[in-house]
Design a protein around this motif. Structure first.
Motif, PDB file in Angstrom:
ATOM      1  N   TYR A  78     -46.477  55.051   6.748  1.00  0.00           N
ATOM      2  CA  TYR A  78     -46.011  56.464   6.380  1.00  0.00           C
ATOM      3  C   TYR A  78     -45.160  57.296   7.412  1.00  0.00           C
ATOM      4  O   TYR A  78     -43.969  57.909   6.983  1.00  0.00           O
ATOM      5  CB  TYR A  78     -47.439  57.481   6.321  1.00  0.00           C
ATOM      6  CG  TYR A  78     -47.384  58.824   6.189  1.00  0.00           C
ATOM      7  CD1 TYR A  78     -47.375  59.112   4.656  1.00  0.00           C
ATOM      8  CD2 TYR A  78     -47.251  59.826   6.996  1.00  0.00           C
ATOM      9  CE1 TYR A  78     -47.338  60.409   4.250  1.00  0.00           C
ATOM     10  CE2 TYR A  78     -47.136  61.124   6.683  1.00  0.00           C
ATOM     11  CZ  TYR A  78     -47.035  61.513   5.162  1.00  0.00           C
ATOM     12  OH  TYR A  78     -47.014  62.869   5.052  1.00  0.00           O
ATOM     13  N   ARG A 113     -41.167  58.300   6.261  1.00  0.00           N
ATOM     14  CA  ARG A 113     -40.780  59.654   6.260  1.00  0.00           C
ATOM     15  C   ARG A 113     -39.470  59.519   6.958  1.00  0.00           C
ATOM     16  O   ARG A 113     -38.617  60.588   6.776  1.00  0.00           O
ATOM     17  CB  ARG A 113     -41.773  60.248   6.789  1.00  0.00           C
ATOM     18  CG  ARG A 113     -42.035  61.697   6.400  1.00  0.00           C
ATOM     19  CD  ARG A 113     -43.094  62.649   6.861  1.00  0.00           C
ATOM     20  NE  ARG A 113     -43.467  62.344   8.042  1.00  0.00           N
ATOM     21  CZ  ARG A 113     -44.280  63.018   8.839  1.00  0.00           C
ATOM     22  NH1 ARG A 113     -45.205  63.814   8.202  1.00  0.00           N
ATOM     23  NH2 ARG A 113     -44.466  63.014  10.202  1.00  0.00           N
ATOM     24  N   ASP A 158     -48.857  67.779  11.098  1.00  0.00           N
ATOM     25  CA  ASP A 158     -47.583  68.297  10.310  1.00  0.00           C
ATOM     26  C   ASP A 158     -47.879  69.095   9.257  1.00  0.00           C
ATOM     27  O   ASP A 158     -48.676  69.072   8.595  1.00  0.00           O
ATOM     28  CB  ASP A 158     -46.622  66.925  10.058  1.00  0.00           C
ATOM     29  CG  ASP A 158     -46.348  66.306  11.464  1.00  0.00           C
ATOM     30  OD1 ASP A 158     -46.575  66.831  12.347  1.00  0.00           O
ATOM     31  OD2 ASP A 158     -45.926  65.139  11.172  1.00  0.00           O
ATOM     32  N   ASP A 192     -46.110  69.524   6.855  1.00  0.00           N
ATOM     33  CA  ASP A 192     -45.239  68.836   5.374  1.00  0.00           C
ATOM     34  C   ASP A 192     -46.140  67.692   4.656  1.00  0.00           C
ATOM     35  O   ASP A 192     -45.666  67.068   3.800  1.00  0.00           O
ATOM     36  CB  ASP A 192     -43.880  68.490   5.368  1.00  0.00           C
ATOM     37  CG  ASP A 192     -43.907  67.333   6.532  1.00  0.00           C
ATOM     38  OD1 ASP A 192     -44.729  67.058   7.547  1.00  0.00           O
ATOM     39  OD2 ASP A 192     -42.773  66.593   6.484  1.00  0.00           O
ATOM     40  N   VAL A 193     -47.300  67.346   5.065  1.00  0.00           N
ATOM     41  CA  VAL A 193     -48.341  66.436   4.212  1.00  0.00           C
ATOM     42  C   VAL A 193     -48.742  67.033   3.171  1.00  0.00           C
ATOM     43  O   VAL A 193     -49.283  67.950   3.041  1.00  0.00           O
ATOM     44  CB  VAL A 193     -49.296  65.979   5.477  1.00  0.00           C
ATOM     45  CG1 VAL A 193     -49.902  64.830   4.607  1.00  0.00           C
ATOM     46  CG2 VAL A 193     -48.691  65.698   6.543  1.00  0.00           C
ATOM     47  N   GLY A 194     -48.422  66.209   1.921  1.00  0.00           N
ATOM     48  CA  GLY A 194     -48.789  66.615   0.539  1.00  0.00           C
ATOM     49  C   GLY A 194     -50.532  66.528   0.604  1.00  0.00           C
ATOM     50  O   GLY A 194     -51.313  66.112   1.208  1.00  0.00           O
ATOM     51  N   ASP A 199     -52.320  63.227   0.062  1.00  0.00           N
ATOM     52  CA  ASP A 199     -52.432  62.385   1.342  1.00  0.00           C
ATOM     53  C   ASP A 199     -53.348  63.108   2.352  1.00  0.00           C
ATOM     54  O   ASP A 199     -54.050  62.300   3.126  1.00  0.00           O
ATOM     55  CB  ASP A 199     -50.873  62.646   1.988  1.00  0.00           C
ATOM     56  CG  ASP A 199     -49.965  61.536   1.131  1.00  0.00           C
ATOM     57  OD1 ASP A 199     -50.636  60.681   0.230  1.00  0.00           O
ATOM     58  OD2 ASP A 199     -48.830  61.402   1.462  1.00  0.00           O
ATOM     59  N   ARG A 212     -56.436  61.836   1.897  1.00  0.00           N
ATOM     60  CA  ARG A 212     -56.973  60.481   1.963  1.00  0.00           C
ATOM     61  C   ARG A 212     -57.001  60.310   3.581  1.00  0.00           C
ATOM     62  O   ARG A 212     -57.661  59.477   4.036  1.00  0.00           O
ATOM     63  CB  ARG A 212     -55.940  59.828   1.301  1.00  0.00           C
ATOM     64  CG  ARG A 212     -55.860  58.317   1.082  1.00  0.00           C
ATOM     65  CD  ARG A 212     -55.441  57.731  -0.119  1.00  0.00           C
ATOM     66  NE  ARG A 212     -53.932  57.808   0.290  1.00  0.00           N
ATOM     67  CZ  ARG A 212     -52.972  57.375   0.688  1.00  0.00           C
ATOM     68  NH1 ARG A 212     -53.525  56.313   1.446  1.00  0.00           N
ATOM     69  NH2 ARG A 212     -51.799  57.652   0.965  1.00  0.00           N
TER      70      ARG A 212
END
Lengths: 122, 894
Positions: free
Chosen positions: A20, A24, B697, B699-701, B704, B707
């Protein structure tokens, strides 16, 4: 297509975390989780950078490192060793075998990213 | 007037009683409380199956017809019991050390485990015994007919045949039930032995009661009885010396050679010392049995109307005197004599037919490699049951064909003479090392032919099997072949003539052929073992060091003698070699012992062939064997001992080496342990730290994010579990564990473990036998559940077949209760089996196992704390673990 890194590690959650992070950051991450066949995977298509766990099923990361350094095709590929055993002698052993970088678990994501960027730049 | 129905009722009640006795004996034996079942008095009483209906009813008839000659039938065995005691002891010792299953097995085993000789003796035994079984059926039906006539019914031939059929069926059921419970034919049949011991008492009581009644109740005391005897014609008859010698010889020899006698005397013998008791007690029994024969005969002849059958005086005299109760007792005595003989004879013959004809045939019909893959056990049990049916069927058919008439009455001696054709091979085999299988085969064949020609065929009467012309002039006019005057020697009593010639020619052929031919190497070794049985404590060994794998042998042994027995045999052997687990070194001694163990189930020849298949190519070469066999027995013994010693030293050295390696490994392990803990702790922490960094952070969807949080959660759990396990193990290893003892049943513990292990989610099918799980427990139920959960979830993890399955098998072995967990997965490779109970010994593939490899180490510690054990069980197809429950477990009362 970003730059290619091969992650050789057997813990699925750690694979997921590093993948990940690096994707990114613009890397294409290939993964492999078996020690015995790791060299075959490397030789199929040599990546720009290898992240290598020490305790792998089938074959230890140190043995793989030794092979990598012995092959001309991979002798110069930067290798970052990951290990859950952070004692000084582990670090010495890794360095003496030709590891470019040594990272102890648990690591901080920032350290990993910084190291990867630095290795890729060199 | 006695009701015929009452008689039937009493008989049925008596039969039901015998079933109960046999059943109770089996139950007691199974629970290990069987000391008195193996006492010398039971052994002596079981020998009394020598006294069949032929002696019970027939002796009186015999005395009525031939005076004192009937005594010879009792004198023969008495002389053997007293004078040939050394020989009997030798036979019993050989039978036990070679695990012989029958007299055919004795001959086959002695002469190089020869299949052909086994078949010959079996056939001879069937031919000799079938008429005898028919005779028993006849005596029972005739005595029933007496009562039928008494109550006003006249029995036709059809009624007799029907009664005989029912008796035969009942006896078959009894023999199948109690004769084939244990596959191992060399094991004791407690049920049958106790039942025939009871019958022995009944027949003695009955005969003595009738005798007492006749002497004091009818004749009016001892004095008048003696007067009556003096006045009878029987007293005038002088004995014929040649007949007496012949009869004593034949009955003594038959005592040794009859399959049923071998069964009770050798196969069922539990202790050699019982022979010493039987040595005087059995002759005393015979004396009591014969005491009242003459009085009953004389009084009967005096009392009963002309033409009454003296064979039935034992029943008809009391009936004529209106003593119905006594008559019924006498009937039960005769019934006992007949049934006990038939049961044991059938059992003995069925074992012979099954081991020497059916099973070898079945094995031959299969490709050699397939021997260990078939379920031999089932085949053996089935063939033995089938043989029981066939043998009794033959007896019944013979009874029908012979018309149940007087022709049967004389068949007793004919049978005896046929069966004793085994005598030269038997005695020769046990006392003479030079005897070999060619000689035995020749003797048996010659004896059989001479017996058939001079006695068996003539017994059907003139123009029965042989025509008058053959009797008078021999076959095709060859006068020297006349069946009752061989070689032109005339004037001998036909019986003596047949015995004399068949024995002389049999023994002659046996000796001459043995001398002019050579034994094969295996025979020489067996010969030495049989003849010098008392010198051979360890025995000559037939196998050299073998490349056969212990695991293959275990697989084969399990199929033949059953899982539990094979496992305990292998475990005991491994233990005596100082090894843990179930796989001993395959030493020649062990192969030899295994072969004997197997031969107890399938006979010597077959067991030898089966072992041979596994050790093929490594058996001693013929040259080697001849070289060894030519040495004296002492040198062989000496070299065997030396060999054993050096093997022993080698084993000790290896044990030391292994211990040293283990110590070194342990100290390395101690270092490794800390570094292992570090590794196991750091791995989940890595994921947690990394993902929590990521989650910080922005900007994590959303997907995600969820999970990753899940992964953090799982990994924290993993850390907690690991710490729990480590603490648990620490407590267990230090021995400070607090046990929470409670009461419950095994079924409950398994239920809870199955539920908690979540086997369903993993798609694991669990098969159980709830009927066996009713075991009451008094132990720490939580801890035991923990062990079971561990084993079940291991199966769920590692049984990676398409349809993963776990069998949970509960059984009692040797007073302990064991629970086996067998899956159908790939199992644990042999080289890893000794490691899996060590800490952190998870086999590879960390991701899948999801544990730190502490589970089995904890299980072992828990079971040790509870007073039980958990071990790996090899050779079960998949992975298999055996939990031995603590001793305090008891069977729930059911």
């Amino acid at each position: 297509m970003g730059r290619r890194v091969l992650l050789i590690e057997d813990e699925p959650n750690i694979i997921e975390a590093i993948s990940y992070l690096l994707s990114r950051d613009g890397w294409t991450v290939h993964t492999h989780s078996d020690g015995e066949t790791a060299m075959d995977k490397v030789m199929q298509s040599v990546p720009e950078l290898i992240i290598l766990d020490v305790m792998l099923p089938g074959r230890s990361g140190y043995d793989i490192l030794r092979d990598l350094r012995a092959q001309s095709a991979t002798a110069d590929v930067p290798v970052m060793m990951l290990t859950a055993r952070g004692q000084a002698r582990d670090r010495e052993l890794a360095t003496s075998l030709g590891a470019t970088q040594f990272m102890t678990k648990p690591f901080s994501n920032a350290d990993v990213l910084d190291s990867v960027r630095a290795l890729a730049a060199s | 007037m006695i009701s015929f129905n009452l008689l039937i009722l009493v008989s049925l009640g008596y039969v039901a009683f015998l079933f109960l006795v046999a059943f109770a004996a089996e139950r007691r034996a199974a629970s290990g409380r069987s000391a008195w079942l193996r006492s010398s008095s039971i052994y002596t009483l079981s020998l009394s199956i020598y006294c069949t209906a032929w002696t019970f009813y027939g002796a009186v008839g015999y005395a009525a017809r031939s005076g004192l000659e009937f005594l010879t039938i009792y004198l023969g065995p008495t002389i053997v019991m007293i004078g040939w005691w050394w020989f009997l002891r030798k036979l019993v010792r050989i039978g036990r050390s070679q695990r012989l299953t029958s007299i055919a097995d004795l001959i086959s085993s002695r002469f190089g485990k020869s299949t052909v000789l086994g078949v010959m003796v079996t056939v001879l035994a069937i031919v000799g015994t079938t008429p005898y079984i028919a005779l028993q059926l006849q005596s029972v039906t005739q005595s029933i007919a007496v009562f039928a006539a008494q109550s006003g019914e006249v029995w036709q031939a059809g009624d007799l045949a029907g009664a005989a059929m029912w008796v035969a069926i009942g006896l078959a059921v009894f023999t199948v039930l109690f004769g084939t419970r244990n596959l191992d034919a060399s094991e004791r049949h407690h049920g049958i032995v106790l039942a025939i011991a009871v019958e022995a008492v009944v027949k003695l009581l009955a005969l003595v009661a009738v005798g007492v009644f006749v002497v004091w109740g009818v004749a009016g005391g001892v004095g008048p009885t003696l007067d009556l005897i003096d006045a009878s014609v029987q007293a005038q008859w002088a004995p014929v010396p040649s007949r007496w010698v012949g009869l004593i010889f034949v009955s003594g020899a038959a005592f040794l050679c009859l399959p049923r006698m071998f069964q009770v005397m050798v196969v069922e013998n539990a202790d050699e010392r019982h022979l010493a008791t039987a040595g005087w007690a059995f002759p005393a029994y015979l004396l009591l049995m014969s005491l009242f024969v003459v009085p009953i005969a004389v009084v009967g002849l005096d009392l009963m109307p002309e033409g009454a059958n003296p064979d039935l005086f034992v029943v008809t005299v009391p009936l004529a005197q209106g003593r119905e109760g006594l008559a019924i007792l006498a009937f039960l005595g005769g019934f006992s004599s007949a049934t006990s003989m038939v049961i044991v004879a059938t059992l003995a013959l069925a074992t012979m037919v099954s081991n020497h004809i059916v099973v070898p045939g079945w094995l031959n019909a299969r490709t050699p490699g397939a021997v260990v893959s078939g379920d031999v056990r089932d085949v053996v049990v089935f063939s033995r049951r089938l043989s029981i049916g066939v043998v009794l069927g033959l007896g019944y058919i013979y009874f029908r064909l012979s018309g149940g008439g007087a022709a049967l009455a004389s068949i007793g001696l004919v049978s005896f003479t046929g069966v004793i054709q085994v005598l030269p091979a038997m005695v020769g085999g046990v006392v003479w090392r030079g005897a070999n299988r060619w000689g035995a085969g020749a003797g048996l064949s010659v004896g059989f032919v001479v017996w058939a020609w001079t006695q068996f065929l003539p017994s059907f009467g003139v123009d029965g099997a042989l025509s008058q012309a053959v009797f008078d002039h021999g076959p095709f006019g060859a006068g020297w072949l006349r069946p009752q005057a061989l070689f032109g020697i005339e004037g001998m009593d036909p019986f003596v003539h047949a015995v004399f010639w068949s024995m002389i020619l049999n023994a002659g052929a046996f000796m001459i052929v043995s001398i002019v031919t050579f034994p094969n190497p295996l025979e020489r070794l067996q010969g030495a073992q049989f003849v010098k049985i008392f010198d051979y404590s360890s025995g000559a060994r037939l196998w050299t060091q073998s490349a056969a794998q212990a695991e293959d042998m275990l697989v084969m042994a399990q199929r033949i003698i059953g899982g539990a027995k094979a496992q305990s045999l292998f475990q005991a052997e491994a233990q005596s070699q100082g090894k843990e687990g179930f796989l001993p070194d395959v030493t020649p001694d062990f192969i030899d012992r295994l072969e004997r163990e197997l031969s107890g189930s399938v006979g010597a020849a077959t067991a030898h062939a089966m072992i041979g298949q596994l050790t093929e190519g490594t058996m001693v070469s013929v040259d080697d064997l001849i070289a060894v066999a030519d040495e004296t027995a002492q040198i062989m013994e000496y070299s065997n001992r030396l060999e054993a010693k050096s093997a022993e030293q080698e084993r000790t050295a290896r044990a030391l080496r292994e211990a040293n390696e283990k110590l070194t490994a342990l100290s390395i392990q101690k270092d490794a342990f800390l570094s292992q803990i570090s590794h196991e702790l750091r791995t989940p922490m890595t994921s947690i730290r990394s993902f929590s960094d990521i989650l910080r952070d922005k900007d994590v969807g959303g997907d995600d994010r969820e999970r990753f949080a899940g992964i953090i959660h799982d990994e924290s759990n993993r850390l907690t579990r690991l710490l729990d396990d480590l603490l648990d193990l620490g407590v267990l290893e230090s021995g400070q564990v607090q046990l929470n003892l409670g009461h419950g049943t095994l079924a409950e513990v398994i239920d809870r473990a199955v539920m908690a292990a979540g086997a369903d989610d993993a798609g694991l099918t669990i098969s159980r036998r709830p009927a066996n799980e009713g075991v009451a427990l008094h132990t720490d139920l939580e801890r035991l559940t923990q062990v079971f959960i561990n084993l079940i979830s291991n199966a769920a993890k590692y049984a990676t077949t398409e349809t993963p399955e776990l069998r949970i098998i509960v059984r009692q072995t040797g007073g302990r209760c064991v629970v086996d967990f067998c899956d159908n997965g790939p199992g644990v490779p042999k080289e890893s089996q000794s490691m899996i109970f060590e800490k952190f010994s998870r086999l590879e593939d960390a991701g899948k196992a999801g544990g730190a490899g502490l589970g089995l180490a904890i299980c072992r510690q828990i079971m040790a704390a509870l007073g039980g054990d958990v071990t790996y069980l090899p050779a079960q197809g998949g992975a298999a673990f055996r939990v031995t429950l603590p001793q305090s477990v008891e069977l729930a009362a059911q």
